[in-house]
Design a protein around this motif. Sequence first.
Motif: not given
Length: 91
Positions: A6-8, A21-22, A38-39, A49-51
Amino acid sequence: MYVKYSGSGYCNAPYINSFVIRLVHNFNGLPDVRVKTKSQSPAAAPNYSLSDTTCDNGNTTEYYTETGYYRHGEAGGDVIRSSSMRTLTHC
């Protein structure tokens, strides 16, 4: 088994095309391999924010994550390593 990453981030610049995020597989001195990306579009701006999850195929592997922004007209954008190395062991 699955690896979750995940990332934010925060960015309110008008030239941002998407947040990414990769999950990256570390190969110690060889070129690392980006396993999954993922974008998110700028509709979520300025807070992103993605996961996501991916299958690890039962391997013992070192992973880390990258996060960044793609900018209009630039293929690579700004990407930074955003986590420490993690060794994951699954059966």
